[in-house]
Each structure stands twice: as C-alpha cells, then as structure tokens.
Motif scaffolding. Sequence first.
Motif, short mmCIF file in Angstrom:
data_model
loop_
_atom_site.label_atom_id
_atom_site.label_comp_id
_atom_site.label_asym_id
_atom_site.label_seq_id
_atom_site.Cartn_x
_atom_site.Cartn_y
_atom_site.Cartn_z
N UNK A 118 0.84 -1.21 0.00
CA UNK A 118 0.00 0.00 0.00
C UNK A 118 0.86 1.25 0.00
N UNK A 119 1.95 1.20 0.76
CA UNK A 119 2.86 2.36 0.80
C UNK A 119 3.53 2.61 -0.54
N UNK A 120 3.57 1.58 -1.39
CA UNK A 120 4.11 1.73 -2.73
C UNK A 120 3.00 2.05 -3.74
N UNK A 121 1.83 2.39 -3.24
CA UNK A 121 0.69 2.86 -4.07
C UNK A 121 -0.01 1.74 -4.83
N UNK A 122 0.17 0.48 -4.44
CA UNK A 122 -0.61 -0.60 -5.03
C UNK A 122 -2.08 -0.46 -4.60
N UNK A 123 -2.98 -0.68 -5.54
CA UNK A 123 -4.41 -0.66 -5.27
C UNK A 123 -4.90 -2.11 -5.18
N UNK A 124 -5.59 -2.46 -4.09
CA UNK A 124 -5.95 -3.84 -3.82
C UNK A 124 -7.44 -4.12 -3.98
N UNK A 125 -7.74 -5.37 -4.38
CA UNK A 125 -9.09 -5.90 -4.31
C UNK A 125 -8.98 -7.38 -3.93
N UNK A 126 -10.12 -7.99 -3.57
CA UNK A 126 -10.13 -9.39 -3.15
C UNK A 126 -10.62 -10.29 -4.28
N UNK A 127 -10.03 -11.48 -4.37
CA UNK A 127 -10.47 -12.47 -5.35
C UNK A 127 -10.54 -13.84 -4.70
N UNK A 128 -11.44 -14.68 -5.21
CA UNK A 128 -11.46 -16.08 -4.79
C UNK A 128 -10.17 -16.76 -5.23
N UNK A 129 -9.73 -17.71 -4.43
CA UNK A 129 -8.46 -18.36 -4.71
C UNK A 129 -8.53 -19.80 -4.24
N UNK A 130 -8.09 -20.74 -5.08
CA UNK A 130 -8.24 -22.15 -4.72
C UNK A 130 -6.94 -22.93 -4.74
N UNK A 131 -5.80 -22.29 -4.89
CA UNK A 131 -4.53 -23.03 -4.92
C UNK A 131 -4.20 -23.55 -3.52
N UNK A 132 -3.67 -24.74 -3.48
CA UNK A 132 -3.36 -25.37 -2.20
C UNK A 132 -2.00 -26.03 -2.27
N UNK A 133 -1.13 -25.72 -1.32
CA UNK A 133 0.13 -26.43 -1.14
C UNK A 133 0.05 -27.16 0.20
#
Length: 294
Positions: A118-133
């Motif tokens: 955020x301090x580097x000015x990235x704009x965020x949103x949420x997404x579904x994610x299904x990867x599993x390790x």
Amino acid sequence: MSPKNRKITLHITSIDSRNQSSFKDFAPTNYANMLKDANTFALGAAYKLDNQYTACGLIIFSVEKSVKLEWIYVGELFRLRRVGDALMNKLFDIVGTRPIEVRFPSSGEYDSLYYFFQNWAFIFHLENHFKLDITLGEIRNNHQLTGTKLRQSALAAFHKGTIIQLSELTNDIWQKLSSSLTKVGLSPLKGTYEQSVSALVLDSSGKHPAFLLLFVKHDTNVIDLVYFNKIGSSEPLSPLLLLCFSVLMSKSYSDDTVISIAPKSELTGKLLDTLFPAHHPGLVRVGVLESYML
C-alpha cells in the motif's frame, strides 16, 4: 554485535545459478524450479560487513506483458532497514513502466506485506483463490479422506483396476486422452508426467474413463497436480478422487513431499476448501500498480 545494531552496506544483485543457493533460506520451496522458467527472474539483497556478504532478502518476479511479483521476503533481522524498498527500486529500474501485480492470502498474518505494498501505491481488491500447497502427510492424515471405509473403497478400486497408474496405461488409451491435454496447453507426451502416481480413474462401471490426474515432479520435493479433470463423465467429484493419489503415492514419497494443487474450476476449489479449511485462505488480496500511480 548483531547485524541489526550495526551499520550495513546494502547491495542488490541478480540471481542466477552461481549465487542461487546463497538466497535459498529466503525462498519458497519450489525456488529452483521457478527460476528455470525463461520469463522468471530474481533479485537478492545482501549486506556487506567486514568484507563479507550475507544474504538478507529476495524478490522473484515474472515478466511478460505485465509483471507479476511471485515472492518477496526480507529476513527478520533486516526488517525496517529499507531492504524491501531497495529491492522494489531495483525492480522498477528493470521493468520500467509495465503494470505490476502481486497477490497473497488475505489472512491477518500477511497484513505487514499488505501495508508495505500500500505504501508503494498498489491498489488492492479481493479475489477467490483455490490453490493449495499441502504435504502428503497432511493428506494421508486427513480424517475426511482416510476414514476406514473410504480408504478401503479406494484400495479396492485400485486393485480392481478402476484406478490405473499412468505407467500401466496402453499407448492406445493415452492417445485418446492426450488430445484433451493439448487443448489446455499441457504436453501430450506421456513421459512428461510422473508415471507411478499419475492415474486414470474409471467410472463406477469400471469401463469408461471418468477422471485424469497428472503430476509433474520438481527437483525440490514438490509435486504439481497439473491436471485434475473429468474425462467424459457426468459423475460428481468425490473425496475418493483426492484419496486415490494419496494411495498411489503412499510407497513412492515421504510425508514431507509437498503436493501443489491449482484446480481450474470453482467446484474443485470448493471441494479443496472443504477438505482442507485450515490451509486454504479462500480469498487473496490482489494488488495492481500502474505506471501512472507512481
């Protein structure tokens, strides 16, 4: 005196085969394999103290039309010393004005990373994610998968021939299956995949292909499940399907082997989320930085 309390001179360097091992303590488990990709690069941060260099941070990124930040980590002793900022500045020198994307789990343990970007000015949103390790040991010890009746069913299916190892498939059967792989950008060559653990699962009649599971082994104790899909079957996905590869792998790999699963469908993702709720974040934060944001 601890390096944290002494003045250090910081250097940022490109990582290749000559210095790759120096930064492995800050890298993900599939580090070496990631760097084999022609579009993936890494930068390391090292401090100079008494004419000795010591690694202290790492950033991995891939470059195509846009840039994806695959990994960033700074050793605990060197945090709040602008090591992360130095890595980011060097990244900008390299990628110029290309858009940059970063993604990581939305859970609270990643909040400091979230605030950093955020301090580097990235704009965020949420997404579904299904990867599993997950380790093979955790799959074997999952009670939803390894209940006595379910395990007996999987073993019975294996011995009846309704779960067939790739090494046992005839070339005629493989040729019929391989056309499905080229459509999704996977190799049609049988030798690409782990022969003893990849498998074809037949339907309940034992006559027709239902599911195909294909694994690729990396050098770093990581096995990718690269194909986990129906083959001409209307039968629903079942926990038996996940159990079957645990059964197949039981004699081939140790409990600490990491299985990486990135299913393509929401249905499969939700199944993984149900079976392994403690490991699956459900949502990821996706941050984007366009050149005009700088």
